[in-house]
Design a protein around this motif. Structure first.
Motif, PDB file in Angstrom:
ATOM      1  N   GLU A   6       0.933  -1.144   0.685  1.00 45.69           N
ATOM      2  CA  GLU A   6       0.899   0.117  -0.377  1.00 45.69           C
ATOM      3  C   GLU A   6       0.452   0.930  -0.086  1.00 45.69           C
ATOM      4  N   SER A   7       0.055   2.344  -0.370  1.00 49.02           N
ATOM      5  CA  SER A   7       1.115   3.474  -0.366  1.00 49.02           C
ATOM      6  C   SER A   7      -0.579   3.839  -0.417  1.00 49.02           C
ATOM      7  N   GLY A   9      -1.028   6.673   2.187  1.00 44.12           N
ATOM      8  CA  GLY A   9      -1.899   7.654   2.995  1.00 44.12           C
ATOM      9  C   GLY A   9      -0.743   8.605   3.403  1.00 44.12           C
ATOM     10  N   LEU A  20      -5.662   5.688  -2.184  1.00 41.58           N
ATOM     11  CA  LEU A  20      -4.278   4.848  -2.070  1.00 41.58           C
ATOM     12  C   LEU A  20      -4.202   4.212  -2.921  1.00 41.58           C
ATOM     13  N   CYS A  22      -3.029   0.032  -4.005  1.00 41.10           N
ATOM     14  CA  CYS A  22      -2.309  -0.481  -3.633  1.00 41.10           C
ATOM     15  C   CYS A  22      -1.334  -1.773  -4.637  1.00 41.10           C
ATOM     16  N   TRP A  36     -10.367  -3.551   1.230  1.00 40.80           N
ATOM     17  CA  TRP A  36      -9.347  -2.377   1.936  1.00 40.80           C
ATOM     18  C   TRP A  36     -10.426  -2.669   3.461  1.00 40.80           C
ATOM     19  N   TYR A  94      -4.775   1.772   6.776  1.00 43.21           N
ATOM     20  CA  TYR A  94      -5.453   1.344   5.812  1.00 43.21           C
ATOM     21  C   TYR A  94      -4.435  -0.455   5.237  1.00 43.21           C
ATOM     22  N   THR A 119      -1.538   1.254   5.705  1.00 42.28           N
ATOM     23  CA  THR A 119      -0.125   2.529   5.140  1.00 42.28           C
ATOM     24  C   THR A 119      -0.963   3.434   6.707  1.00 42.28           C
ATOM     25  N   VAL A 121      -4.016   6.141   7.735  1.00 46.16           N
ATOM     26  CA  VAL A 121      -4.252   7.607   7.120  1.00 46.16           C
ATOM     27  C   VAL A 121      -4.885   8.694   8.608  1.00 46.16           C
TER      28      VAL A 121
END
Length: 125
Positions: A6-7, A9, A20, A22, A36, A94, A119, A121
């Motif tokens: 994941e990225s 956040g 977000l 993934c 998610w 998340y 990630t 949030v």
């Protein structure tokens, strides 16, 4: 070996937006439904959204319906979560998850075989 990364956040003010991503690897992405989930401090992991293998069906938790949108790009082996009108109560880690081959439920964590590392949030009020 399946990997989900994941990225996207970060810290955002209430009312703001984040997207977000993934990225998946390790098995044929387009064969599997994706989901998610999120987990706030001291709380259980909750379902957020899910999308079918071809993107044709989506499913949302009531708490995010109308604000969040899940989508996928099978050419890029990536699933996305667009989050708008963020609220303080959306603050959580998340996680994206890849479904088992034959799912019977969208919103149960046990229906997902693989998970990302998560990630963060954070929504400031």
């Amino acid at each position: 070996q399946v990997q989900l990364v994941e990225s996207g956040g970060g810290l955002v003010q209430a009312g703001g937006s984040l997207r977000l991503s993934c990225a998946a690897s390790g098995r044929t992405f387009s064969n599997y439904n994706m989901g998610w989930f999120r987990q706030a401090p001291g709380k259980e992991r909750d379902f957020v959204a899910a999308i079918s293998w071809n993107g044709g069906t989506t499913y949302y938790a009531d708490s995010v319906k109308g604000r969040f949108t899940i989508s996928r790009d099978n050419g890029k082996n990536t699933v996305y979560l667009q989050m708008n009108s963020l609220k303080a109560e959306d603050t959580a880690v998340y996680y994206c998850a890849q479904g088992v081959r034959y799912m019977t439920s969208w919103n149960r964590g046990t229906e997902y075989a693989y998970w990302g590392q998560g990630t963060q949030v954070t929504v400031s009020s």
